[in-house]
Design an enzyme around this catalytic site. Structure first.
Site, PDB file in Angstrom:
ATOM      1  N   THR A 134      46.810  -7.670  19.043  1.00 55.10           N
ATOM      2  CA  THR A 134      45.956  -6.497  18.906  1.00 55.10           C
ATOM      3  C   THR A 134      45.938  -6.086  17.437  1.00 55.10           C
ATOM      4  O   THR A 134      46.758  -6.546  16.636  1.00 55.10           O
ATOM      5  CB  THR A 134      46.485  -5.317  19.738  1.00 55.10           C
TER       6      THR A 134
ATOM      7  N   ASP B 237      39.960   8.364  23.234  1.00 48.54           N
ATOM      8  CA  ASP B 237      40.381   7.749  21.978  1.00 48.54           C
ATOM      9  C   ASP B 237      40.043   8.718  20.847  1.00 48.54           C
ATOM     10  O   ASP B 237      39.313   9.692  21.057  1.00 48.54           O
ATOM     11  CB  ASP B 237      39.666   6.405  21.770  1.00 48.54           C
TER      12      ASP B 237
ATOM     13  N   LYS C 237      59.329   4.187  24.017  1.00 53.32           N
ATOM     14  CA  LYS C 237      58.895   3.319  25.113  1.00 53.32           C
ATOM     15  C   LYS C 237      59.933   3.261  26.234  1.00 53.32           C
ATOM     16  O   LYS C 237      59.587   3.147  27.410  1.00 53.32           O
ATOM     17  CB  LYS C 237      58.596   1.919  24.583  1.00 53.32           C
TER      18      LYS C 237
ATOM     19  N   VAL D 230      46.006  12.678  22.444  1.00 53.39           N
ATOM     20  CA  VAL D 230      46.829  12.752  23.652  1.00 53.39           C
ATOM     21  C   VAL D 230      48.077  13.604  23.462  1.00 53.39           C
ATOM     22  O   VAL D 230      48.763  13.926  24.436  1.00 53.39           O
ATOM     23  CB  VAL D 230      47.222  11.350  24.166  1.00 53.39           C
TER      24      VAL D 230
ATOM     25  N   TYR E 255      59.958   3.887  18.035  1.00 53.73           N
ATOM     26  CA  TYR E 255      59.063   3.242  19.008  1.00 53.73           C
ATOM     27  C   TYR E 255      59.832   2.782  20.234  1.00 53.73           C
ATOM     28  O   TYR E 255      59.429   3.051  21.378  1.00 53.73           O
ATOM     29  CB  TYR E 255      58.357   2.070  18.336  1.00 53.73           C
TER      30      TYR E 255
ATOM     31  N   THR F 222      49.369  -5.088  16.007  1.00 53.52           N
ATOM     32  CA  THR F 222      50.401  -6.090  15.719  1.00 53.52           C
ATOM     33  C   THR F 222      49.983  -7.071  14.635  1.00 53.52           C
ATOM     34  O   THR F 222      50.801  -7.889  14.203  1.00 53.52           O
ATOM     35  CB  THR F 222      50.755  -6.890  16.989  1.00 53.52           C
TER      36      THR F 222
END
Length: 256
Positions: free
Chosen positions: A187, A37, A156, A61, A152, A190
Site C-alpha cells: 500500500t 476518509d 494495534k 476518525v 503503532y 508501506t
C-alpha cells in the site's frame, strides 16, 4: 460466500490501500457503501464513479462528532447500516527514547481511538436495528514488535483487545466484531519501506510466501467475516500474512 446483495456498509480509510480494496469488493457484491476518509478529492471521484451506490464523507476518525455524522449520513442516505470496516490508520515512527509525545499521540489516537469511536457509534445504531457485523483492521504487529514502531504496535494490540471486548459486550445485541491482522501489504503507507531494496529483501527473508500481500487479499477475508458464512465467528483475530507470523520480524535497526 452467502449473498450480501442489498446490504449497507461503511468503510473508514476507504480512499486508499486496504480500505479502497474493501470498498471495491463491497460494490461488486452489490452493497451500498459510505466511504470515510480525509482525501476529499478522491472521495468526490469515487462518488462520481459510483453514483447512487457510494457516498463519500470527509471524516477525521479521531473526532467523535465526525464519526457520529458518518453513521447518520450513511443511515440517512441508504436507510440503514449492516456492516462496518474500520481501516483508517497511519504511523509516525520513532525510537522509544526519542519519540515525541505528539507523534505517539498521533499514532495511538488514529489507530486505536479512531477504532474505538467508530465501533461505539456503529454499534449504537446496530444495537437498535437488529444487529450487524464489524471488522477492525489491526496488524500482525499486534503480536510482533517492530523496531521504531512502539506506538503503532501498541495501538494495534489495543485494536485486537478492543475487538475482543466489543465481541463480548455486543454479542447479546446480535453484533459480531472481528479483527484482521495483515502482515506486509503493498500500500502507499508501506512503500517507503518496500521501495528500498535492502529493506524489502529483509522482509522477504521472513515471509515464507516471499512477497507482500495485495490489498485485495485483505478484502476477501474482510467480507467473509461479515457474511453469514462467518455467523459463528465472533471476537476472532484472523492473521492474513503469508505465514509471516511463524517466522518472526526482520531486524530493521540496521537500516535506520
Amino acid at each position: 460466500m452467502t449473498n450480501l446483495s442489498g446490504k449497507v456498509a461503511l468503510v473508514t480509510g476507504g480512499a486508499s490501500g486496504i480500505g479502497y480494496s474493501i470498498v471495491q469488493s463491497l460494490l461488486k457484491a452489490n452493497i451500498k457503501v459510505a466511504v470515510a476518509d480525509l482525501n476529499s478529492e478522491k472521495l468526490r471521484d469515487m462518488e462520481e464513479a459510483h453514483k447512487g451506490n457510494l457516498i463519500g464523507c470527509v471524516t477525521n476518525v479521531t473526532k467523535e462528532a465526525d464519526i457520529e455524522n458518518l453513521v447518520n449520513k450513511t443511515v440517512e442516505t441508504f436507510g440503514g447500516l449492516d456492516y462496518a470496516f474500520n481501516v483508517a490508520g497511519a504511523s509516525k515512527a520513532g525510537a522509544i527514547i526519542d519519540q515525541s509525545v505528539e507523534d505517539w499521540d498521533f499514532t495511538v489516537d488514529l489507530c486505536l481511538k479512531g477504532v474505538f469511536l467508530s465501533v461505539k457509534h456503529e454499534a449504537r445504531y446496530m444495537k437498535d436495528h437488529g444487529g450487524g457485523a464489524i471488522v477492525n483492521i489491526a496488524s500482525l504487529n499486534a503480536h510482533v514488535p517492530m523496531f521504531y514502531g512502539a506506538a503503532y504496535s501498541s495501538a494495534k494490540a489495543g485494536v485486537e483487545m478492543l475487538t475482543k471486548n466489543a465481541a463480548l459486550e455486543l454479542a447479546q445485541n446480535n453484533i459480531r466484531v472481528n479483527a484482521i491482522l495483515p502482515g506486509l501489504v503493498a500500500t502507499p503507507l508501506t512503500s517507503g519501506l518496500t521501495n528500498v531494496e535492502a529493506i524489502n529483501e529483509a522482509y522477504m527473508e521472513r515471509i515464507p510466501m516471499r512477497r507482500a500481500g495485495d490489498p485485495d487479499e485483505m478484502a476477501g477475508p474482510a467480507l467473509f467475516l461479515v457474511s453469514d458464512d462467518a455467523s459463528y465467528v465472533n471476537g476472532a483475530s484472523l492473521i492474513v500474512d503469508g505465514a509471516w507470523a511463524v517466522s518472526g520480524y526482520p531486524d530493521l535497526s540496521k537500516f535506520m
